[in-house]
Design a protein around this motif. Structure first.
Motif, PDB file in Angstrom:
ATOM      1  N   GLY A 211      -8.424 -12.292  40.373  1.00 50.70           N
ATOM      2  CA  GLY A 211      -8.522 -13.010  39.100  1.00 50.70           C
ATOM      3  C   GLY A 211      -9.665 -14.004  39.041  1.00 50.70           C
ATOM      4  N   CYS A 212     -10.894 -13.532  39.193  1.00 52.96           N
ATOM      5  CA  CYS A 212     -12.051 -14.432  39.130  1.00 52.96           C
ATOM      6  C   CYS A 212     -12.221 -14.977  37.710  1.00 52.96           C
ATOM      7  CB  CYS A 212     -13.318 -13.695  39.555  1.00 52.96           C
ATOM      8  SG  CYS A 212     -13.292 -13.156  41.282  1.00 52.96           S
ATOM      9  N   LEU A 213     -12.603 -16.252  37.622  1.00 50.44           N
ATOM     10  CA  LEU A 213     -12.742 -16.929  36.333  1.00 50.44           C
ATOM     11  C   LEU A 213     -14.211 -17.095  35.970  1.00 50.44           C
ATOM     12  CD1 LEU A 213     -10.027 -19.711  36.667  1.00 50.44           C
ATOM     13  CD2 LEU A 213      -9.908 -17.654  35.253  1.00 50.44           C
ATOM     14  N   SER A 214     -14.511 -16.834  34.700  1.00 48.87           N
ATOM     15  CA  SER A 214     -15.874 -16.974  34.195  1.00 48.87           C
ATOM     16  C   SER A 214     -16.191 -18.434  33.914  1.00 48.87           C
ATOM     17  CB  SER A 214     -16.021 -16.172  32.903  1.00 48.87           C
ATOM     18  OG  SER A 214     -15.356 -16.851  31.832  1.00 48.87           O
ATOM     19  N   PRO A 215     -17.464 -18.754  33.629  1.00 52.98           N
ATOM     20  CA  PRO A 215     -17.775 -20.085  33.084  1.00 52.98           C
ATOM     21  C   PRO A 215     -17.034 -20.278  31.762  1.00 52.98           C
ATOM     22  CG  PRO A 215     -19.772 -18.965  33.808  1.00 52.98           C
ATOM     23  CD  PRO A 215     -18.681 -17.941  33.846  1.00 52.98           C
ATOM     24  N   PRO A 216     -16.743 -21.534  31.383  1.00 55.34           N
ATOM     25  CA  PRO A 216     -15.927 -21.762  30.188  1.00 55.34           C
ATOM     26  C   PRO A 216     -16.744 -21.833  28.906  1.00 55.34           C
ATOM     27  CG  PRO A 216     -16.325 -23.836  31.288  1.00 55.34           C
ATOM     28  CD  PRO A 216     -16.996 -22.774  32.127  1.00 55.34           C
ATOM     29  N   VAL A 217     -16.058 -21.570  27.800  1.00 58.54           N
ATOM     30  CA  VAL A 217     -16.521 -21.939  26.460  1.00 58.54           C
ATOM     31  C   VAL A 217     -15.650 -23.115  26.036  1.00 58.54           C
ATOM     32  CG1 VAL A 217     -16.700 -21.231  24.057  1.00 58.54           C
ATOM     33  CG2 VAL A 217     -17.307 -19.630  25.875  1.00 58.54           C
ATOM     34  N   THR A 218     -16.268 -24.225  25.614  1.00 57.46           N
ATOM     35  CA  THR A 218     -15.529 -25.469  25.388  1.00 57.46           C
ATOM     36  C   THR A 218     -15.732 -25.977  23.970  1.00 57.46           C
ATOM     37  OG1 THR A 218     -15.725 -26.084  27.721  1.00 57.46           O
ATOM     38  CG2 THR A 218     -15.197 -27.846  26.183  1.00 57.46           C
ATOM     39  N   LEU A 219     -14.644 -26.452  23.374  1.00 56.64           N
ATOM     40  CA  LEU A 219     -14.684 -27.102  22.062  1.00 56.64           C
ATOM     41  C   LEU A 219     -14.274 -28.562  22.243  1.00 56.64           C
ATOM     42  CD1 LEU A 219     -14.882 -26.953  18.915  1.00 56.64           C
ATOM     43  CD2 LEU A 219     -12.415 -26.488  18.929  1.00 56.64           C
ATOM     44  N   PRO A 220     -15.199 -29.530  22.043  1.00 54.18           N
ATOM     45  CA  PRO A 220     -14.798 -30.941  22.093  1.00 54.18           C
ATOM     46  C   PRO A 220     -13.879 -31.264  20.911  1.00 54.18           C
ATOM     47  CG  PRO A 220     -17.184 -30.683  22.323  1.00 54.18           C
ATOM     48  CD  PRO A 220     -16.651 -29.369  21.856  1.00 54.18           C
ATOM     49  N   VAL A 221     -12.889 -32.100  21.166  1.00 58.97           N
ATOM     50  CA  VAL A 221     -11.901 -32.458  20.145  1.00 58.97           C
ATOM     51  C   VAL A 221     -11.790 -33.976  20.084  1.00 58.97           C
ATOM     52  CG1 VAL A 221      -9.488 -32.260  19.433  1.00 58.97           C
ATOM     53  CG2 VAL A 221     -10.634 -30.306  20.490  1.00 58.97           C
ATOM     54  N   GLU A 222     -11.643 -34.509  18.870  1.00 57.48           N
ATOM     55  CA  GLU A 222     -11.450 -35.943  18.678  1.00 57.48           C
ATOM     56  C   GLU A 222     -10.139 -36.180  17.946  1.00 57.48           C
ATOM     57  OE1 GLU A 222     -14.634 -37.830  16.647  1.00 57.48           O
ATOM     58  OE2 GLU A 222     -16.203 -36.842  17.806  1.00 57.48           O
ATOM     59  N   ALA A 223      -9.465 -37.263  18.318  1.00 60.36           N
ATOM     60  CA  ALA A 223      -8.312 -37.701  17.539  1.00 60.36           C
ATOM     61  C   ALA A 223      -8.813 -38.473  16.327  1.00 60.36           C
ATOM     62  CB  ALA A 223      -7.395 -38.579  18.386  1.00 60.36           C
ATOM     63  N   PHE A 224      -8.113 -38.327  15.198  1.00 66.06           N
ATOM     64  CA  PHE A 224      -8.497 -39.065  14.002  1.00 66.06           C
ATOM     65  C   PHE A 224      -8.488 -40.560  14.300  1.00 66.06           C
ATOM     66  CE2 PHE A 224      -6.932 -35.211  11.717  1.00 66.06           C
ATOM     67  CZ  PHE A 224      -8.113 -34.919  11.067  1.00 66.06           C
ATOM     68  N   ASN A 225      -9.581 -41.219  13.966  1.00 63.22           N
ATOM     69  CA  ASN A 225      -9.702 -42.664  14.164  1.00 63.22           C
ATOM     70  C   ASN A 225      -9.729 -43.319  12.793  1.00 63.22           C
ATOM     71  OD1 ASN A 225     -10.247 -45.273  14.874  1.00 63.22           O
ATOM     72  ND2 ASN A 225     -12.210 -44.851  15.864  1.00 63.22           N
ATOM     73  N   MET A 226      -8.564 -43.831  12.384  1.00 67.42           N
ATOM     74  CA  MET A 226      -8.481 -44.413  11.050  1.00 67.42           C
ATOM     75  C   MET A 226      -9.312 -45.685  10.939  1.00 67.42           C
ATOM     76  SD  MET A 226      -6.665 -42.014  10.052  1.00 67.42           S
ATOM     77  CE  MET A 226      -6.449 -42.496   8.368  1.00 67.42           C
ATOM     78  N   GLY A 227      -9.666 -46.258  12.091  1.00 64.25           N
ATOM     79  CA  GLY A 227     -10.494 -47.457  12.059  1.00 64.25           C
ATOM     80  C   GLY A 227     -11.908 -47.205  11.579  1.00 64.25           C
ATOM     81  N   THR A 228     -12.304 -45.923  11.481  1.00 67.48           N
ATOM     82  CA  THR A 228     -13.653 -45.621  10.995  1.00 67.48           C
ATOM     83  C   THR A 228     -13.730 -45.569   9.471  1.00 67.48           C
ATOM     84  OG1 THR A 228     -13.261 -43.226  11.113  1.00 67.48           O
ATOM     85  CG2 THR A 228     -14.127 -44.305  13.091  1.00 67.48           C
ATOM     86  N   ILE A 229     -12.572 -45.631   8.793  1.00 73.00           N
ATOM     87  CA  ILE A 229     -12.573 -45.620   7.328  1.00 73.00           C
ATOM     88  C   ILE A 229     -12.928 -47.015   6.823  1.00 73.00           C
ATOM     89  CG2 ILE A 229     -11.174 -45.280   5.258  1.00 73.00           C
ATOM     90  CD1 ILE A 229      -9.545 -43.244   6.769  1.00 73.00           C
TER      91      ILE A 229
END
Length: 373
Positions: A211-229
């Motif tokens: 079960g060799c693993l390839s390099p990853p494909v990554t999606l960065p995720v952010e939590a909603f920051n209501m302080g930016t409104i």
């Protein structure tokens, strides 16, 4: 010539060949032993003897490592006996030698295929090979990750791989969250927690047992920051009673579940248009008791309520009373006395004289009670 072969070690096996002056020797254990040859010339009747000392060492046994490895990975091998050894790696008819290695030997398998790993003491015998199969690491997924890149924490989110590659299975990894259920397949469900950072990654895993693993494909995720409104008030900072003004919120890419604008106190003003949206037009009421109020934007997102307050100040209407001015001569300055009330500190009232003939003359501004010229 007749030759009689013998040895001083009974564990050594001697085997004759068709040639009388040649013998095959097989030692079953390490050590030093002697081979003797007694020879006689059968025609002349003369002869003699000869002795030869042989040092037998045990072959080195390769231990450790693994039978299978993914390309790009390294394995470490040991030997019996240990100490200093010469190591040989054979791959695809190519031989690599690593001499006088003290202790374990580490090799990186960069190319798929079958490798033979040998070890021997300097000047000694090479034992049986350790056979290692290197399996090619699959390529990274060709598809892309679909799913939200801004999320509510503690609420399940779904992520999918847009396409599957043959000969591999997707394996998912999450930073700052937990995968609900299996971590393999085309899609997963994730719950994010904590302060971050957050990301979702997927790799291709080969179908063979390793079960060799390839390099990853990554999606960065952010939590909603209501302080930016933020809410941008109209320019000026001070507003007149009974005037209309528009206030706009910068949501910074966040889509609220609901929005509501609120006055505090509630009789400070009314809403003309835009209630429930990011831009609202309000009408300020006349001042009842206090010129200061708050316009709040109430936002519901991720099951939580957030308030963004904006301080609002209304201009108060100053009360100005003039004392009768004494008669003056034409061309002379006029000094007049005023009594000012209800004028906030830092503000001023403009004075404009209007004469009986209908003409007007600006007389500047006053900031408080007193005599002005």
């Amino acid at each position: 010539t007749s030759v009689l072969w013998s040895t001083n070690d009974p564990s050594v096996q001697l085997s004759y060949t068709p040639h009388r002056n040649e013998i095959m020797v097989k030692a079953s254990q390490s050590g030093t032993f002697e081979i003797r040859a007694e020879y006689v010339n059968t025609l002349l009747g003369c002869g003699g003897s000869a002795r030869f000392e042989i040092n037998v060492t045990s072959p080195v046994i390769v231990t450790g490592g693994a039978d299978t490895v993914c390309t790009g990975s390294s394995l470490t091998f040991s030997s019996i006996p240990g100490g200093v050894n010469n190591w040989t790696v054979v791959y695809n008819n190519t031989t690599q030698n690593y001499n006088n290695v003290n202790g374990p030997f580490t090799h990186t398998f960069n190319t798929a295929g079958t490798y033979a790993i040998y070890a021997s003491k300097p000047g000694g015998c090479m034992g049986d090979a350790k056979i290692v199969k290197a399996v090619k690491v699959p390529d990274a997924p060709t598809g892309s990750i679909t799913g939200p890149d801004k999320v509510c924490q503690l609420i399940p989110q779904t992520y999918s791989l847009s396409s599957l590659d043959s000969g591999a299975i997707p394996v998912w990894e999450v930073t700052g969250g937990t995968i609900q259920g299996s971590n393999t397949g085309q899609s997963i469900t994730v719950i994010f927690t904590g302060a971050g950072p957050f990301s979702v990654s997927v790799r291709n895993r080969s179908l063979d047992p390793i079960g060799c693993l390839s390099p990853p494909v990554t999606l960065p995720v952010e939590a909603f920051n209501m302080g930016t409104i933020t809410v941008t008030p109209p320019s000026g900072g001070l507003y007149c009673p009974s005037s209309s003004q528009t206030f706009t919120a910068n949501l910074n890419g966040i889509v609220p579940d609901s929005m509501e604008w609120i006055f505090s106190p509630s009789n400070f003003g009314s809403f003309v248009s835009g209630q429930g949206t990011s831009s609202v037009t309000v009408n300020f009421n006349e001042i009842s008791t206090n010129p200061n109020g708050v316009l709040q934007l109430k936002i519901v997102k991720c099951g939580k309520i957030h308030y963004i307050p904006v301080q609002v100040q209304l201009r108060t209407t100053p009360m100005i009373a003039f004392a009768n001015a004494a008669p003056i001569c034409p061309g002379s300055d006029l000094s007049f006395t005023v009594t000012v009330s209800n004028l906030p500190a830092g503000q001023s009232a403009h004075v404009l004289f209007e004469f009986a003939n209908g003409s007007t003359h600006p007389a500047g501004s006053v900031t408080g009670s007193g005599t002005y010229t």
